[in-house]
Scaffold this active site. Structure first.
Site: not given
Lengths: 409, 409
Positions: B188, B199, B281, B404, B409
């Site tokens: 992953k 990670t 990303e 990013n 929230s």
């Protein structure tokens, strides 16, 4: 070149009034190196016995002009001197041709101003990989020489701009034994719109009299705490140049122990460095990162720059997200010493994390409100020793991508 | 957590069929650590005498689980072993509490599976700075233990995902003296949606019999050319973990000279590493950067990573701009040796720059057409020596900023 980006929201309200520095005169011209309808060359002429110190990019692929300046700096001469700068073409990565272009510019300038060739310093900023049409510049030297005037430093600041959204200037006056010496400087640098390089050029002038080795040691030391402590995107130009010229016209002699002069020079250098960050591509936040408690000053700077250059930290700041976890990550990867369980982190006055864990009194709402400020302070204490550093950066926004992912055509 | 980003355009078409590796069984469960309605824990049980090698983040702020794994790795034991991984909470930057959580997990797993505690390896990935609710995981251990089955590796690949847009798996079969050994792995890693960490977790299993020191030296060497040669955004997680377990169930013994096995392991590691880049990303381009002619292999890698991590290079690639000037810039700033006038640069088969200047036959149209490909190769030759390296990265796009710079929230 694409459209000019809008004025940075972090720009100062006005270009400052810069004092006349006796012993230096300026001229600008429209040489049409690449841009049309705007001045793109500036010439500064310096009186005889002017001392000149400098600092330069450490890039292994630095440009011919930088190599030439580095060779000439450090000498003492009673002759006059000159600084010639063009925008529009960086004369970088142009092979042997680049060296020839610098030679052509310095030779012609020396002849026009009747000074030795090794007292002529040049810089070029703009597109790279294209031959510099140096004759367009040398054709303007007679005109430039005639136009030289002591007060034209602000026109010079504009002539050296490439993708800057505002001209950059700063000055101060220092009183030494009841007498005044003046320091005034200009800079360009913001980042790059393809295919420009993020060249940072800085020229500072003072009417103090300073021996070259003294001036050089001041510039080297101050550069380490000013221009070498800012970063927009971690990328480094092949042409970065800082020149500081002391004309001596005030008759006031500065020595190694002239703390007041050094502090004045520091202020001007730091102000110009901050203005470069404020013109960072797409910047919407000006961020000061203070690191304390590191094992050494050098390690504090490594941590500070790791935080300042982290895309994750910079995007969190753009998103007004008090994401202290990304700061922990950046500290961890920096390579300098850190102990997870000794770390504390503040955003402004807000203690976010302490001794390796989130502060029990931490309020995410309070931190989120703080992050909405345009000027932010992040303070990291490593809890290891006495090493400190302060670095400055901006956020990473869609504006940066817009500017830098633009097609070149 | 914000919306899940869409499937990466660089994703493989399907999750591969992974072979059953004798000697290891898998189970997954919904422990509700943070996510609900999806498996978030995976348990792998390994037969007695399994050898385990590993590689870990070098972050100075690494997590308690990583420190625990590093302490346990390298031993030889005839006992069984286990790997327990949860997603949703990284148990990172949680102070003393983090160490206690790892202890609770390893103790309970050891008890449930009747193996020594020092044969239990754990990883955690997800939000940081929040206490890991480890009891939610230990409450599921009996259920996990009952569900253990040899074929469930693909479910395990899904249980460890956080912000990944696709599960990652790879396998190969190696024939040694006419007999087959199998290697299968899952991973992953993609990057981070606030407040996750990027990670990277990798677990590889083989039925070969390999002494621990031999396996460790292979993993260390191969890691250097695979996972340590990829970068999405230069940022490094506090939890990166790679574990390779050799069950020995095939009865085929591998030695240091088993070139075929090492090549098979390399393929699986490289494939998983590439899949992590493909899930970077916002990535829209997969980029291979090959550096040759450097003063050493180490310096070649420094140049390669400087290019791969340069925001200016990455945005140029996003903009499909053959901006070789930015590559020159990145080489110059890398700190490794370079000679501007010896450099040559190719995009695919197109010679862009040669011996420090643009190739006279270079066609910008041809280069622009090449840059439209989804898979790109950039080749830099330093012209200095025999040092080579290959690194892989993706482009830097608005998608990265979207992900990013999102509010937490």
């Amino acid at each position: 070149m694409g459209a000019t980006p809008p004025l940075s929201p972090l720009a100062p309200s006005d270009f400052p009034d810069l004092p006349v520095i006796e012993g230096v005169s300026f001229a600008t011209a429209e040489a049409g190196v690449r841009y049309t309808g705007r001045p793109d060359v500036m010439l500064a002429k310096l009186v005889s016995a002017t001392t000149i110190a400098g600092a330069f990019t450490r890039s292994a692929t630095r440009s011919a002009a930088v190599l030439d300046c580095q060779e000439k700096i450090g000498q003492n001469s009673d002759a006059g001197a000159a600084i010639l700068v063009n925008s529009g073409n960086a004369n970088a990565f142009t092979g042997r041709n680049g060296t020839d272009a610098v030679k052509a510019l310095t030779e012609a300038t020396a002849k026009t101003l009747n000074i030795p060739e090794d007292r002529v310093f040049t810089s070029s900023t703009g597109v790279i990989g294209e031959a510099l049409p140096h004759q367009r510049i040398t054709d303007k030297l007679a005109e430039l020489s005639k136009a030289l005037a002591p007060g034209d430093i602000s026109a010079a600041a504009r002539a050296i701009m490439t993708t800057d959204t505002f001209p950059k200037g700063s000055s101060t006056t220092v009183t030494i034994d009841g007498q005044q010496v003046r320091i005034a400087g200009i800079a360009k640098g913001s980042g790059m719109i393809a295919p420009d390089m993020a060249t940072m050029l800085v020229y500072i002038f003072t009417d103090a009299a300073v021996d070259q080795p003294v001036l050089q040691s001041m510039v080297t030391a101050l550069n380490r705490k000013t221009f070498n402590c800012i970063t927009v995107d971690s990328d480094t130009s092949t042409s970065d140049t800082l020149l500081v010229a002391a004309t001596g016209a005030s008759g006031i002699r500065i020595t190694e122990s002239s703390v007041g002069f050094m502090e004045g020079l520091r202020q001007v250098m730091l102000d110009l460095a901050h203005q470069v960050v404020r013109d960072g591509e797409g910047a919407t936040k000006f961020v000061e990162i203070a690191v304390t408690g590191a094992a050494s000053d050098a390690e504090a700077r490594i941590h500070g720059m790791a935080i300042a250059n982290s895309p994750l930290v910079k995007t969190a700041i753009a998103g007004e997200d008090a994401n202290w976890g990304r700061i922990v990550m950046a500290i961890g990867k920096s390579g300098a010493r850190a102990d997870r369980d000794q770390l504390s982190i503040r955003f402004g006055d807000i203690l976010v994390a302490n001794e390796g864990w989130v502060n029990p009194d931490y309020s995410e709402d309070e931190a989120a409100a703080y992050m909405k400020n345009q000027e932010l302070e992040i303070h990291v204490d490593l809890g290891l020793g006495g090493g400190t550093a302060v670095v400055w950066t901006c956020d990473l926004t869609h504006g940066y991508i817009d500017i830098n992912a633009d097609y070149r055509s």
